[in-house]
Every structure is written in C-alpha cells, then in structure tokens.
Design a protein around this motif. Structure first.
Motif, PDB file in Angstrom:
ATOM      1  N   GLN A  28      61.672   5.638  34.973  1.00 28.98           N
ATOM      2  CA  GLN A  28      61.891   6.716  34.003  1.00 28.98           C
ATOM      3  C   GLN A  28      60.811   6.744  32.929  1.00 28.98           C
ATOM      4  O   GLN A  28      60.295   7.804  32.575  1.00 28.98           O
ATOM      5  N   ALA A  29      60.453   5.561  32.443  1.00 25.58           N
ATOM      6  CA  ALA A  29      59.409   5.477  31.415  1.00 25.58           C
ATOM      7  C   ALA A  29      58.075   5.947  31.986  1.00 25.58           C
ATOM      8  O   ALA A  29      57.295   6.622  31.315  1.00 25.58           O
ATOM      9  N   LEU A  30      57.833   5.615  33.256  1.00 22.14           N
ATOM     10  CA  LEU A  30      56.564   5.993  33.886  1.00 22.14           C
ATOM     11  C   LEU A  30      56.478   7.511  34.086  1.00 22.14           C
ATOM     12  O   LEU A  30      55.433   8.116  33.842  1.00 22.14           O
ATOM     13  N   ARG A  31      57.588   8.118  34.512  1.00 24.83           N
ATOM     14  CA  ARG A  31      57.602   9.579  34.666  1.00 24.83           C
ATOM     15  C   ARG A  31      57.242  10.260  33.352  1.00 24.83           C
ATOM     16  O   ARG A  31      56.451  11.192  33.307  1.00 24.83           O
ATOM     17  N   ARG A  32      57.827   9.750  32.268  1.00 25.67           N
ATOM     18  CA  ARG A  32      57.543  10.316  30.957  1.00 25.67           C
ATOM     19  C   ARG A  32      56.067  10.107  30.582  1.00 25.67           C
ATOM     20  O   ARG A  32      55.381  11.032  30.138  1.00 25.67           O
ATOM     21  N   ALA A  33      55.579   8.884  30.820  1.00 25.97           N
ATOM     22  CA  ALA A  33      54.201   8.548  30.447  1.00 25.97           C
ATOM     23  C   ALA A  33      53.185   9.372  31.244  1.00 25.97           C
ATOM     24  O   ALA A  33      52.177   9.818  30.701  1.00 25.97           O
ATOM     25  N   VAL A  34      53.469   9.577  32.530  1.00 31.86           N
ATOM     26  CA  VAL A  34      52.546  10.363  33.362  1.00 31.86           C
ATOM     27  C   VAL A  34      52.532  11.816  32.874  1.00 31.86           C
ATOM     28  O   VAL A  34      51.474  12.417  32.705  1.00 31.86           O
ATOM     29  N   ALA A  35      53.722  12.355  32.598  1.00 28.93           N
ATOM     30  CA  ALA A  35      53.798  13.733  32.106  1.00 28.93           C
ATOM     31  C   ALA A  35      53.061  13.876  30.773  1.00 28.93           C
ATOM     32  O   ALA A  35      52.456  14.913  30.491  1.00 28.93           O
ATOM     33  N   ALA A  36      53.099  12.832  29.954  1.00 24.45           N
ATOM     34  CA  ALA A  36      52.442  12.865  28.640  1.00 24.45           C
ATOM     35  C   ALA A  36      50.979  12.427  28.725  1.00 24.45           C
ATOM     36  O   ALA A  36      50.281  12.396  27.715  1.00 24.45           O
ATOM     37  N   GLY A  37      50.525  12.090  29.914  1.00 21.98           N
ATOM     38  CA  GLY A  37      49.125  11.677  30.092  1.00 21.98           C
ATOM     39  C   GLY A  37      48.804  10.340  29.445  1.00 21.98           C
ATOM     40  O   GLY A  37      47.692  10.127  28.972  1.00 21.98           O
ATOM     41  N   GLU A  38      49.785   9.445  29.419  1.00 18.68           N
ATOM     42  CA  GLU A  38      49.584   8.189  28.699  1.00 18.68           C
ATOM     43  C   GLU A  38      49.114   7.010  29.552  1.00 18.68           C
ATOM     44  O   GLU A  38      48.963   5.903  29.042  1.00 18.68           O
ATOM     45  N   VAL A  39      48.929   7.232  30.843  1.00 16.88           N
ATOM     46  CA  VAL A  39      48.359   6.163  31.674  1.00 16.88           C
ATOM     47  C   VAL A  39      46.869   6.462  31.790  1.00 16.88           C
ATOM     48  O   VAL A  39      46.491   7.620  32.003  1.00 16.88           O
ATOM     49  N   GLU A  40      46.033   5.463  31.598  1.00 13.69           N
ATOM     50  CA  GLU A  40      44.589   5.740  31.603  1.00 13.69           C
ATOM     51  C   GLU A  40      43.821   4.744  32.463  1.00 13.69           C
ATOM     52  O   GLU A  40      44.294   3.642  32.720  1.00 13.69           O
ATOM     53  N   PRO A  41      42.634   5.150  32.934  1.00 14.11           N
ATOM     54  CA  PRO A  41      41.832   4.212  33.708  1.00 14.11           C
ATOM     55  C   PRO A  41      40.962   3.356  32.790  1.00 14.11           C
ATOM     56  O   PRO A  41      40.423   3.844  31.802  1.00 14.11           O
ATOM     57  N   PHE A  42      40.870   2.066  33.122  1.00 11.71           N
ATOM     58  CA  PHE A  42      39.870   1.190  32.543  1.00 11.71           C
ATOM     59  C   PHE A  42      38.789   1.053  33.616  1.00 11.71           C
ATOM     60  O   PHE A  42      38.994   1.479  34.755  1.00 11.71           O
ATOM     61  N   PHE A  43      37.654   0.502  33.244  1.00  8.96           N
ATOM     62  CA  PHE A  43      36.550   0.423  34.195  1.00  8.96           C
ATOM     63  C   PHE A  43      35.953  -0.975  34.210  1.00  8.96           C
ATOM     64  O   PHE A  43      35.662  -1.532  33.153  1.00  8.96           O
ATOM     65  N   GLN A  44      35.791  -1.522  35.420  1.00  9.20           N
ATOM     66  CA  GLN A  44      35.189  -2.856  35.549  1.00  9.20           C
ATOM     67  C   GLN A  44      33.853  -2.742  36.288  1.00  9.20           C
ATOM     68  O   GLN A  44      33.778  -2.120  37.352  1.00  9.20           O
ATOM     69  N   PRO A  45      32.780  -3.344  35.717  1.00 13.48           N
ATOM     70  CA  PRO A  45      31.469  -3.218  36.357  1.00 13.48           C
ATOM     71  C   PRO A  45      31.387  -3.903  37.722  1.00 13.48           C
ATOM     72  O   PRO A  45      31.998  -4.950  37.954  1.00 13.48           O
ATOM     73  N   ILE A  46      30.613  -3.287  38.610  1.00 12.21           N
ATOM     74  CA  ILE A  46      30.252  -3.873  39.898  1.00 12.21           C
ATOM     75  C   ILE A  46      28.733  -4.014  39.829  1.00 12.21           C
ATOM     76  O   ILE A  46      28.043  -3.060  39.453  1.00 12.21           O
ATOM     77  N   VAL A  47      28.221  -5.210  40.129  1.00 14.57           N
ATOM     78  CA  VAL A  47      26.789  -5.457  39.927  1.00 14.57           C
ATOM     79  C   VAL A  47      26.053  -5.785  41.218  1.00 14.57           C
ATOM     80  O   VAL A  47      26.660  -6.168  42.228  1.00 14.57           O
ATOM     81  N   ASP A  48      24.749  -5.609  41.151  1.00 12.31           N
ATOM     82  CA  ASP A  48      23.849  -6.078  42.200  1.00 12.31           C
ATOM     83  C   ASP A  48      23.608  -7.558  41.884  1.00 12.31           C
ATOM     84  O   ASP A  48      23.072  -7.880  40.822  1.00 12.31           O
ATOM     85  N   LEU A  49      24.012  -8.441  42.787  1.00 13.88           N
ATOM     86  CA  LEU A  49      23.938  -9.873  42.478  1.00 13.88           C
ATOM     87  C   LEU A  49      22.512 -10.396  42.309  1.00 13.88           C
ATOM     88  O   LEU A  49      22.300 -11.390  41.626  1.00 13.88           O
ATOM     89  N   SER A  50      21.541  -9.718  42.917  1.00 11.78           N
ATOM     90  CA  SER A  50      20.166 -10.226  42.786  1.00 11.78           C
ATOM     91  C   SER A  50      19.530  -9.833  41.458  1.00 11.78           C
ATOM     92  O   SER A  50      18.769 -10.598  40.881  1.00 11.78           O
ATOM     93  N   THR A  51      19.864  -8.655  40.929  1.00 10.97           N
ATOM     94  CA  THR A  51      19.269  -8.218  39.658  1.00 10.97           C
ATOM     95  C   THR A  51      20.254  -8.339  38.492  1.00 10.97           C
ATOM     96  O   THR A  51      19.861  -8.259  37.336  1.00 10.97           O
ATOM     97  N   ARG A  52      21.532  -8.481  38.826  1.00 13.60           N
ATOM     98  CA  ARG A  52      22.619  -8.529  37.835  1.00 13.60           C
ATOM     99  C   ARG A  52      22.821  -7.180  37.143  1.00 13.60           C
ATOM    100  O   ARG A  52      23.524  -7.093  36.137  1.00 13.60           O
ATOM    101  N   GLN A  53      22.177  -6.165  37.663  1.00 13.63           N
ATOM    102  CA  GLN A  53      22.299  -4.823  37.095  1.00 13.63           C
ATOM    103  C   GLN A  53      23.598  -4.159  37.566  1.00 13.63           C
ATOM    104  O   GLN A  53      23.972  -4.263  38.739  1.00 13.63           O
ATOM    105  N   VAL A  54      24.273  -3.445  36.658  1.00 18.60           N
ATOM    106  CA  VAL A  54      25.489  -2.730  37.041  1.00 18.60           C
ATOM    107  C   VAL A  54      25.114  -1.565  37.966  1.00 18.60           C
ATOM    108  O   VAL A  54      24.129  -0.861  37.732  1.00 18.60           O
TER     109      VAL A  54
END
Ligand code: C2E
Ligand code: CA
Ligand code: CA
Ligand code: CA
Length: 275
Positions: A28-54
């Motif tokens: 029930q809380a999730l239905r409300r939160a989704v309708a209110a746009g309260e769930v958001e994406p976070f972002f985690q970097p993926i890197v090239d292991l040889s250069t360490r560049q994202v």
C-alpha cells in the motif's frame, strides 16, 4: 506428538499472517509512493578496469518512505512484482534515469534492471521505447540487465521482448551470472551483449582457487562468444588488479563508487570523468 505438531502449525500460521500483513503494508505504501513519484534511481559507476575511467552507470532504485523509512530494493522489488506494481514502478524509474542520463557525456551508457515479470508482459518494450522517445535518450546508450530467472518463466515471450529492444539498438546484459539456475545452453539460445559476473565470485577471488578458476573460465567463454564482461561487487584494490590480470575489462563496486542520486552523480562526473 499430535498436540505439539498442531501447536507448531498454529505458530507457523501466525507468523505467516504477520508476514502477509507486512507485505500488504509495504504494497500500500509503495502504491502511494509510486503514484507520488517518490521512488527514485540512484546511479553506480561502471568502470574500465585498465584505465579506471567510468564508462557508464547502473540505475538502482531507492525508496525512502515517509512512514516506513528506507526500504531496500531487495524487499520492495519482489513485492512490486508479486502485486502487479512493477510495470508502473519501472516506468517511473526509467523516465527519471533517462532524464538524468541526458546530462551525462555522450560516451556514457545507462544500465537499467528489468524484473522477470516484465519479460512476460508484452507491453514492456513499447513502454521503454515510449520513454526513450519522450526523454530523447539515445537507445544505443541504454542497456538492460536481465537474469536467467527472467528468461525462464516464458522464454518465447522474453525472446520477443528482448528482440524488440535489440532492434532499436538497446544492449542486453545477463545479470548475476553464476548464481541461480545458470545454464550455459541459455548463452547459445540468447545473444547477450554483456555478462555480469556475480559478486559472490568476486568477493572470494582472493581467498579460494575455485572462484579464480570459475572467473577465468567465464572470461574465456565471454571472449569466445564476443560478449563484454563486468565484474560486480569489487571492494578492494587487489580484487580489481587480479580481475584485470585475468582479462576482465569492466568493473563495478564500492571501490569505484557507491550508488548515489542524480545530483551527486553529476558531481562524481565532474571529479572523475576526463573527456
Ligand atoms: P543487482 O542488480 O545485482 O545490483 C547490484 C547490487 O549490489 C546493488 O544493491 C548494489 O548497491 C550492490 N553493490 C554494488 N557494489 C557493491 C559492492 O562493492 N559490495 C556490495 N556488498 N554490494 C554492492 P541494491 O541497490 O540494494 O539492489 C539490490 C537488487 O535489487 C539489485 O541487484 C536488483 O536485483 C534489484 N533492483 C534494484 N533496483 C532495481 C530496479 O530499478 N529494477 C529492478 N527490476 N530491480 C532492481
Ligand atoms: Ca543489476
Ligand atoms: Ca547483479
Ligand atoms: Ca542481484
């Protein structure tokens, strides 16, 4: 014996009732939160292991509910799937994630998780393409992550949806490889652009030989099949060094960055990205 058996059944039932109530409260809380746009994406970097560049970021859902507090995705995603909210939730997340990713350098990709039930729903591809069109995010910069479970429920349906996504240039990654019901046959039937090696192997790579052998075998197989590879859950320098030495090109884990919100991702790029 019969008495105690009955007693056990009683207790078990009570516990199940409590668990069911808790799930319903979260639903029930999730239905409300989704309708209110309260769930958001976070972002985690993926890197090239040889250069360490994202090279890209994986979007990971975060929900801080006003009543329940922080609810982890491992808890609310399965409930969203079970109770038929995942489609709506996923659209909310993809819209926000692609909007955020439009502000990143063009070279960087966005990786987005799809749940098993979304690979049974024939509306999934259309919803994804609609969002791309609306936000203007290039389909060739989008990657979707799916698990073997997602492919097994209804392989024909999954194949159809994946085919529609690949037709516009969206890449497909097999997530959590090495866990669950991994079947090598699946790699023959489906063409994946990328394979993500599960954290379980990465965390034990320095401790035990079997993990090392398994990772090396996976890397050799990916090379032969022409698939990119990303090792998940890298926390220590030594793990990153060992993976690179074995020929693993991509890495992801707390060592390179924890998941953060869209604004903090822009700051991360200012500090870490060289064009
Ligand atoms: P996943 O797709 O395998 O995502 C990787 C998980 O590992 C994330 O957990 C991430 O925060 C965590 N992680 C990354 N690096 C490290 C590390 O170095 N050490 C450790 N210990 N953990 C690390 P998170 O964000 O809690 O997500 C859990 C799962 O929930 C995800 O596993 C995915 O299956 C699901 N999920 C998250 N967001 C979404 C979403 O938007 N849609 C769908 N369908 N599923 C999602
Ligand atoms: Ca994932
Ligand atoms: Ca994973
Ligand atoms: Ca996982």
């Amino acid at each position: 014996a019969k008495q105690s058996g009955r007693g056990k059944v009683m207790v078990y039932t009570r516990e199940m009732e409590e668990a069911a109530k808790r799930v319903t409260r979260i639903e029930q809380a999730l239905r409300r939160a989704v309708a209110a746009g309260e769930v958001e994406p976070f972002f985690q970097p993926i890197v090239d292991l040889s250069t360490r560049q994202v090279v890209g970021f994986e979007a990971l859902a975060r929900w801080n509910d006003r009543d329940l507090g922080m609810v982890p995705p491992d808890v609310f995603i399965p409930i969203a799937e079970e109770r038929g909210i995942i489609g709506q939730l996923s659209q909310l997340l993809l819209r926000q994630a692609t909007e955020a990713a439009c502000n990143w350098p063009d070279e960087l990709f966005l990786s987005f998780n799809l749940s098993p039930s979304q690979l049974v729903d024939q509306n999934t591809a259309r919803h994804i393409l609609d969002i791309l069109q609306r936000t203007g995010f290039d389909a060739r910069r989008l990657e979707i992550e799916i698990t073997e479970t997602g492919l097994m429920t209804d392989p024909d349906s999954a194949e159809k949806i994946v085919g529609e996504l690949r037709a516009v240039g969206i890449r497909v990654a097999l997530d959590d490889f090495g866990t669950g019901q991994s079947s090598l046959g699946r790699l023959r039937e489906f063409h994946f652009d990328k394979l993500k090696i599960d954290r379980a192997f990465v965390s034990s790579i320095l401790e035990d030989k079997p993990s090392e052998h398994i990772i090396r075998a996976i890397l050799a197989m990916c090379e032969g099949l022409g698939m990119d590879v990303v090792a998940e859950g890298i926390e220590e320098e030594e793990q990153a060094a060992r993976l690179l030495q074995f020929g693993c090109a991509g890495g992801q884990g707390y060592m390179f960055g924890k998941p953060v919100n869209a604004a903090a991702t822009m700051r991360y790029l200012r500090d870490h990205y060289r064009a």
